[in-house]
Each structure stands twice: as structure tokens, then as C-alpha cells.
Design a protein around this motif. Structure first.
Motif, PDB file in Angstrom:
ATOM      1  N   ASP A  34      42.106  31.805  32.094  1.00 16.72           N
ATOM      2  CA  ASP A  34      43.311  31.579  32.907  1.00 16.72           C
ATOM      3  C   ASP A  34      43.739  30.118  32.816  1.00 16.72           C
ATOM      4  O   ASP A  34      44.910  29.799  32.536  1.00 16.72           O
ATOM      5  N   TYR A  36      43.595  38.560  31.147  1.00 13.88           N
ATOM      6  CA  TYR A  36      42.441  37.702  30.877  1.00 13.88           C
ATOM      7  C   TYR A  36      41.221  38.546  30.506  1.00 13.88           C
ATOM      8  O   TYR A  36      40.457  38.187  29.595  1.00 13.88           O
ATOM      9  N   GLN A  37      41.039  39.661  31.196  1.00 13.50           N
ATOM     10  CA  GLN A  37      39.895  40.521  30.905  1.00 13.50           C
ATOM     11  C   GLN A  37      40.027  41.169  29.533  1.00 13.50           C
ATOM     12  O   GLN A  37      39.035  41.327  28.811  1.00 13.50           O
ATOM     13  N   GLU A  92      38.065  32.870  34.458  1.00 15.36           N
ATOM     14  CA  GLU A  92      38.783  31.813  35.172  1.00 15.36           C
ATOM     15  C   GLU A  92      39.169  30.696  34.188  1.00 15.36           C
ATOM     16  O   GLU A  92      40.246  30.100  34.307  1.00 15.36           O
ATOM     17  N   ARG A 115      35.063  35.584  43.411  1.00 15.87           N
ATOM     18  CA  ARG A 115      36.385  36.231  43.309  1.00 15.87           C
ATOM     19  C   ARG A 115      36.258  37.677  43.759  1.00 15.87           C
ATOM     20  O   ARG A 115      35.308  38.374  43.405  1.00 15.87           O
ATOM     21  N   LEU A 155      38.269  41.250  43.622  1.00 16.35           N
ATOM     22  CA  LEU A 155      39.393  42.002  43.052  1.00 16.35           C
ATOM     23  C   LEU A 155      39.280  43.461  43.476  1.00 16.35           C
ATOM     24  O   LEU A 155      38.587  44.257  42.854  1.00 16.35           O
ATOM     25  N   TYR A 185      45.076  36.916  44.898  1.00 18.27           N
ATOM     26  CA  TYR A 185      43.819  37.184  44.211  1.00 18.27           C
ATOM     27  C   TYR A 185      43.430  36.022  43.304  1.00 18.27           C
ATOM     28  O   TYR A 185      42.256  35.788  43.047  1.00 18.27           O
ATOM     29  N   GLY A 186      44.435  35.283  42.808  1.00 18.56           N
ATOM     30  CA  GLY A 186      44.158  34.180  41.903  1.00 18.56           C
ATOM     31  C   GLY A 186      44.068  32.843  42.600  1.00 18.56           C
ATOM     32  O   GLY A 186      43.128  32.081  42.391  1.00 18.56           O
ATOM     33  N   TYR A 217      47.701  37.715  40.349  1.00 19.72           N
ATOM     34  CA  TYR A 217      46.453  37.713  39.587  1.00 19.72           C
ATOM     35  C   TYR A 217      45.931  39.136  39.386  1.00 19.72           C
ATOM     36  O   TYR A 217      45.481  39.499  38.298  1.00 19.72           O
ATOM     37  N   PHE A 218      46.033  39.954  40.421  1.00 19.06           N
ATOM     38  CA  PHE A 218      45.491  41.313  40.357  1.00 19.06           C
ATOM     39  C   PHE A 218      46.562  42.390  40.389  1.00 19.06           C
ATOM     40  O   PHE A 218      46.352  43.497  39.904  1.00 19.06           O
ATOM     41  N   SER A 242      45.127  39.055  35.727  1.00 19.57           N
ATOM     42  CA  SER A 242      43.691  39.169  35.464  1.00 19.57           C
ATOM     43  C   SER A 242      43.370  40.232  34.424  1.00 19.57           C
ATOM     44  O   SER A 242      42.402  40.086  33.670  1.00 19.57           O
TER      45      SER A 242
END
Length: 338
Positions: A235, A213-214, A232, A83, A85, A12-13, A184-185, A210
């Protein structure tokens, strides 16, 4: 170029790939898992080289042009970077564009065996679909590619194999290891005795890097009273240990990462409930691009077990996939001669 085994970890990343170079070493590559629609016009490369050409490729899926590659833009208006997700990401055209992009950048045209990975909790649901979709001959824009066979394995097994490559004595059938792959996810884990996976103690769930990050973006929004779309770049700043630049200010992300620890702890608690006590586990092998974010919480959860952060964690799965594919191909060839 023809290759016997080609391995791709479409995360995912980031999208990572590995193949055997002519020298016998493992060649790897990586680029962001972003597949925005290709621009109808491009200015880079014009102006007597003032604007440098970017390393990207246009991949055509179902007559739609996607842009992928190392220099794909990390930002876009309103956060629409391309992206994807979702749990069914592997069925999307974005996934296909990233996969063919990896093949393109490696310069490969014929693949005898393509090895892919899936999150543990999606193996049963999507492995057949991947094998069906990517076996055959394809024209994805830059060229044609033929793939004879597709093999799909649980993602963390790639890291297990990569970690054991030069230490076979530590990974015998009676040696237990827990492999944790923080993507990432998703965060996935495999409890393995040697190379035999314990299905009851292996699992995964949405909740990778992620979500951190969110969460950080949400905290910054509260402090700055402005929407933060560019996760992003959050990250990138965390990976490079640099401030996050936002409306003229350099923001130190360490305090925000500390305030996100309860989110990380929640994922690790789910893992604890799945694997139980690890009294007979020789080591925890931590892999994946988000591994560094989770390391402290994992050490706290399992203080008496050795924690090993794998070398080059971003590409570890791809390297392991390659080794698995090569071993399987060797066995098939030997069986055919018998």
C-alpha cells in the motif's frame, strides 16, 4: 478541550478526523487503522535519543492495552499488524481503540456531537450500535472523554458534502451526482440528487484497495516463491510511487497493478449494474484512499460522464462529516430558540 462537533472516519485503512480549529479553519489528522496489542516494554526513546520516541498512544479497551497512532508499526511477525478486515469491524475493540486514539491526538475531552460514518451496506445494521456504544463518558487510558450525542451517516455523503462546500450552485436538488468512495476494505457509492440519496441506486460491497494489495502479494509470491505478508508496505509503495523492497530487491509494482485490473473491473461492473446508465448525472466524484487505483476502470465504464477526483481524498469524508454535524447542530439550536 471542548468542541461542539468532532468527526471521525474510522476506515479499514486509515483513521481520519476533523474538527474546527480556533482560527475557524478545519483541522484534520490521520493515522493507520492498526491497533496491535501494546508491547509490555518499549526501547524507543532510550539511549540518549539514539532511538527516537514514536508518536503512539496506549488506548485501554475492556482492560486490554492497544497501541495506535501515526508511528504505529506497519509490519509485524507473520503479518499480525492489528488490522481488522471484517464486516463487523465497527463492533470490534480495535475500532474503539482507533476512535479514542483520534480523540486523544486531537486533544479533545468534551464533544457535543460526534459524527461517524459507515459503509452504505452496513448503515441499517450497525448505526444504532455505534450510537449506543459511544454516547456517554469514557476513560480510555490517557484521559476521560464525554460525548453528548453520536450521529452516523453513510460514508460517501461526507465526500459529497466536502465536494459541494464551495460550489453550492452545482449541487441543487435537480442536479444528480454519483459519489464513489474506494476505501481499504469496501467500495461504496451514493447516487444523489442534490443531497437526497437514491437508496435503490446506492450501495457498497467488500472490494476496496486491500483486495488489490492482496492480489499483488499473491502474484509476487508466485514470482518469488516466497510468502508476502506485508501488504501494508505494498500500500505504502503504491501511494508513494516507489518500488516494493522484498528480500534485497526493489520490485516495480506497476506490472503487478496492471495484472490486477480484472479484479478492479469486477467491482466496477457490480457498480454499473447497481447505478445503471448515468445519462443525467453531472459528475462522478471519486474519493477514498484507493480512488487512484480504480480511476482508470471507472473512466472506462462511464466514458461520457465527467470524473472528478476530490482534493485530499483520504480526509474528504471526515471534513464532510464535520460540515454535516455543524449544520445539524445549527438547526437544532435554531429550533430550540424558536
Amino acid at each position: 478541550m471542548k468542541t461542539s462537533v468532532f468527526a471521525i472516519d474510522v476506515g479499514y485503512g486509515n483513521t481520519k478526523y476533523a474538527h474546527r480549529a480556533a482560527s475557524g479553519t478545519i483541522a484534520t489528522g490521520m493515522f493507520p487503522s492498526l491497533a496491535p496489542l501494546a508491547a509490555s516494554h518499549a526501547l524507543s526513546g532510550y539511549g540518549d535519543s539514539v532511538l527516537a520516541a514514536r508518536k503512539v498512544a496506549t488506548i485501554v479497551i475492556e482492560q486490554i492495552e492497544y497501541e495506535v497512532g501515526p508511528d504505529v508499526s506497519l509490519t509485524a511477525a507473520y503479518g499480525k499488524t492489528g488490522r481488522a478486515l471484517s464486516n463487523d469491524f465497527v463492533l470490534s475493540d480495535n475500532y474503539a481503540a482507533l476512535l479514542f486514539g483520534a480523540i486523544h491526538f486531537a486533544g479533545v475531552t468534551q464533544i457535543e456531537r460526534l459524527v461517524l460514518g459507515l459503509p452504505v451496506h452496513n448503515m441499517k445494521k450497525y448505526s444504532g450500535a455505534l450510537r449506543d456504544r459511544f454516547t456517554g463518558t469514557f476513560d480510555y487510558g490517557p484521559g476521560r472523554i464525554s460525548i453528548d450525542k453520536v450521529v452516523v451517516i453513510p460514508q460517501p455523503l461526507g465526500s459529497l458534502v466536502a465536494a459541494s462546500a464551495n460550489r453550492q450552485s452545482e449541487f441543487g436538488r435537480d442536479s444528480a451526482h454519483l459519489v464513489i468512495d474506494v476505501g481499504y476494505f469496501t467500495t461504496d457509492w451514493v447516487y444523489a440528487n442534490g443531497f437526497t440519496m437514491d437508496d435503490k441506486r446506492s450501495h457498497g460491497l467488500p472490494g476496496g484497495a486491500s483486495q488489490i494489495y492482496q492480489h499483488i502479494a499473491g502474484l509476487i509470491k508466485k514470482d518469488e516463491d516466497e510468502q508476502v505478508e506485508d501488504i501494508e508496505l505494498i500500500d505504502k509503495a503504491l501511494r508513494e510511487r516507489k518500488p516494493f523492497f522484498f528480500y534485497g530487491n526493489d520490485i516495480d509494482l506497476d506490472p503487478y497493478l496492471e495484472r490486477s485490473q480484472p479484479v478492479i473491473a469486477g467491482v466496477v461492473k457490480e457498480m454499473q449494474n447497481s447505478v445503471g446508465l448515468l445519462t443525467n448525472v453531472r459528475s462522478i466524484i471519486l474519493s477514498g484512499g484507493g480512488g487512484a487505483l480504480y480511476a482508470a476502470a471507472i473512466r472506462k465504464a462511464f466514458p461520457r460522464v465527467t470524473l472528478e477526483v476530490i482534493d485530499s481524498p483520504c480526509t474528504a469524508n471526515a471534513k464532510g462529516f464535520l460540515i454535516v454535524g455543524e449544520a445539524g447542530l445549527t438547526r437544532e439550536r435554531a429550533a430550540a430558540k424558536a
